[in-house]
Design an enzyme around this catalytic site. Structure first.
Site, PDB file in Angstrom:
ATOM      1  CB  VAL A 179      -0.965  -0.001   1.216  1.00 36.39           C
ATOM      2  CG1 VAL A 179      -0.230   0.149   2.537  1.00 36.39           C
ATOM      3  CG2 VAL A 179      -2.027   1.072   1.045  1.00 36.39           C
ATOM      4  CD  GLN A 191      -0.035  11.044   5.974  1.00 40.31           C
ATOM      5  OE1 GLN A 191       1.192  11.078   6.059  1.00 40.31           O
ATOM      6  NE2 GLN A 191      -0.734  11.754   5.079  1.00 40.31           N
ATOM      7  CE1 TYR A 192       2.810   4.252   3.102  1.00 44.16           C
ATOM      8  CE2 TYR A 192       4.941   5.111   2.433  1.00 44.16           C
ATOM      9  CZ  TYR A 192       3.895   4.240   2.235  1.00 44.16           C
ATOM     10  OH  TYR A 192       3.929   3.351   1.190  1.00 44.16           O
ATOM     11  CG  ASP A 193       4.845   9.843  10.850  1.00 43.73           C
ATOM     12  OD1 ASP A 193       4.332  10.887  11.304  1.00 43.73           O
ATOM     13  OD2 ASP A 193       5.537   9.077  11.538  1.00 43.73           O
TER      14      ASP A 193
END
Length: 495
Positions: free
Chosen positions: A248, A293-295
């Protein structure tokens, strides 16, 4: 994963540290050699292509898809499949998805984490290592193992990403003057030093467990994979690779980090297993890519270092100011005590984000560092419990002026370390014809300069207002009723 802490930056005069232009002492990497040849290891009955995947996908992706089917990760109800997008290999939705719909689930038996290492043949040998290092060694060893249960997952992992740790000397030169260059070189030095220790303490002593030679090149590969693909928000899991789920991709348009869940699910007729459940944070139309959203907290420099991309959003641009209490300061002990009482230390780091206010403790810390002369009375024990409140407002004209001058001088010195101007960066970016790494370099250096320019302008404006500010002595006189609202001293006549 356990990420290395960047080393302290070089000191500038007085109490503000900013990075100077990094020298070209980049780490030499070992000679390139053929790296991990993909192999197909499915049963003879498995077809080389999957009818539900795009036939133009690489054969190792088709083989991987067959493997996840055999492992029970895919059924007729699974709403996603691998596909190629501008971001690379990702997950395409095969039907409309609502927010929080289940995208996929992966049982714990297929996770790659410190528990998997501990249960393996190298578990005892790696028991005293940092978790990320033990998992890195495990990844490399499994990559060399033709019979690894993760064989087909490992075969689809990229050889490298656009993370700056993989950039060439020429590519890194485009980051001249940036904090990202300093951080990248420090991280590379950190990884190299950890590898040399592991080589001496583990690899050379356990050749029976590591029959295939492991090089620094291999170690950087594993470090990059963990840095870019590991999940860290599961209960009790600070470092875990989840095959299939880590396909993803990230999108700046996703504003929630709620996508990973740890649940219990059936593992057989009479058994249950822990499952990683990936949920869609946003609605997705059939045929579109599923994003997460990764971070939200990472700056563009963090994104470039960890994942090899940046975002166009202004508030992803940041610059870290490093403030030090000099040991030569005659009030060093007193200032250190005040700093520690208020949650800071001898050195403090403040991340300045473009378009956002300064961190609330930055100005008080700056005023503390500049405190001296006739203002030093605030460091006496009488004021120890109240000094921080006084530092939240201007102390004196001399103190505030010194803060402004030191910060502006440091910003101007840092800006002089870049080999391009903001206008030149804008022109290069608008002209196009940049590859992915060049776009990152231009975006990073332009973003850092804009933050430095913002800091400089704020303190420049502050300097122009010095005569209009209210300082400690005026506030004190007002509290005692000895000063009017316009700053005039009030004299009382005796009767």
């Amino acid at each position: 994963m356990a990420t290395p802490t960047p080393m302290a930056l070089s000191s500038s005069p007085n109490f503000l540290s900013l990075p100077r232009t990094a020298t070209a002492t980049h780490l030499p990497l070992p000679p390139k050699r053929p790296f991990f040849q993909p192999k197909a290891r499915l049963s003879a009955a498995a077809s080389t292509t999957s009818p539900d995947l795009d036939p133009s996908l690489p054969s190792n992706v088709h083989t991987f898809w067959q493997w996840v089917r055999q492992e029970g990760l895919v059924s007729s109800k699974t709403p996603v499949k691998p596909a190629i997008f501008p971001e690379g290999l990702g997950l395409a939705s095969m039907k409309d998805l609502s927010k929080n719909d289940v995208v996929l689930e992966v049982p714990q038996r297929l996770w790659i984490n410190p528990d998997a290492v501990a249960a393996s043949e190298i578990g005892n040998a790696c028991s005293g290592l940092k978790p990320w290092i033990s998992v890195a060694l495990f990844l490399i060893r499994e990559k060399f193992n033709d019979d690894s249960r993760w064989r087909h997952y490992l075969d689809i992992l990229p050889r490298e990403t656009d993370s700056t740790v993989f950039w060439s000397e020429e590519e890194l030169a485009e980051l001249q003057g940036t904090q990202l260059l300093s951080t990248t070189l420090n991280v590379k030095e950190y990884v190299k030093s950890e590898f040399l220790k592991v080589e001496e303490e583990i690899l050379l002593r356990h050749k029976d467990l590591f029959p295939s030679p492991i090089t620094l090149d291999d170690f950087f590969w594993a470090f990059g994979i963990l840095r870019s693909r590991a999940f860290s928000r599961l209960r009790g899991q600070n470092l875990v690779l989840i095959p299939f789920a880590d396909l993803v991709n990230h999108s700046a348009d996703v504003t929630s980090e709620e996508h990973a869940w740890e649940i219990k699910g059936p593992a057989g007729l009479f058994s249950w297993d822990i499952l990683f459940s990936l949920r869609s944070p946003n609605p997705v139309k059939a045929g579109e890519q599923v994003f997460i959203q990764y971070d939200l907290k990472k700056s563009n420099a963090d994104l470039a270092l960890d994942y090899g991309f940046i975002e166009p959003k202004a508030d992803r641009n940041a610059y870290t100011l490093t403030l030090d209490i000099p040991e030569s300061d005659p009030f060093f002990d007193d200032k250190l005590e005040v700093a520690e009482t208020n949650g800071l230390g001898e050195t403090a780091y403040f991340d300045i984000v473009l378009g956002r206010p300064f961190p609330p403790t930055m100005l008080p810390f700056l005023r503390l560092l500049a405190l001296g002369g006739t203002d030093a009375f605030l460091l006496e024990s009488l004021f120890r419990n109240s000094i921080w409140g006084h530092l939240e407002l201007p102390v004196s004209r001399a103190n505030e002026e010194l803060v402004c001058q030191v910060v502006r001088k440091a910003c101007e010195a840092a800006l002089s370390g870049y080999h391009t101007t903001i206008e030149e960066d804008e022109k290069v970016r608008e002209d196009g014809n940049l590859n992915s790494r060049q776009r990152i370099a231009v975006g990073i250096r332009e973003g850092e300069k804009r933050v430095l320019q913002q800091i400089n302008n704020i303190f420049k404006d502050r300097e122009m207002e010095l005569d209009e500010l209210e300082y400690y002595q005026e506030r004190r006189l007002k509290d005692l009723g000895l000063c009017g609202e316009q700053g005039e001293i009030i004299f009382w006549e005796s009767k």
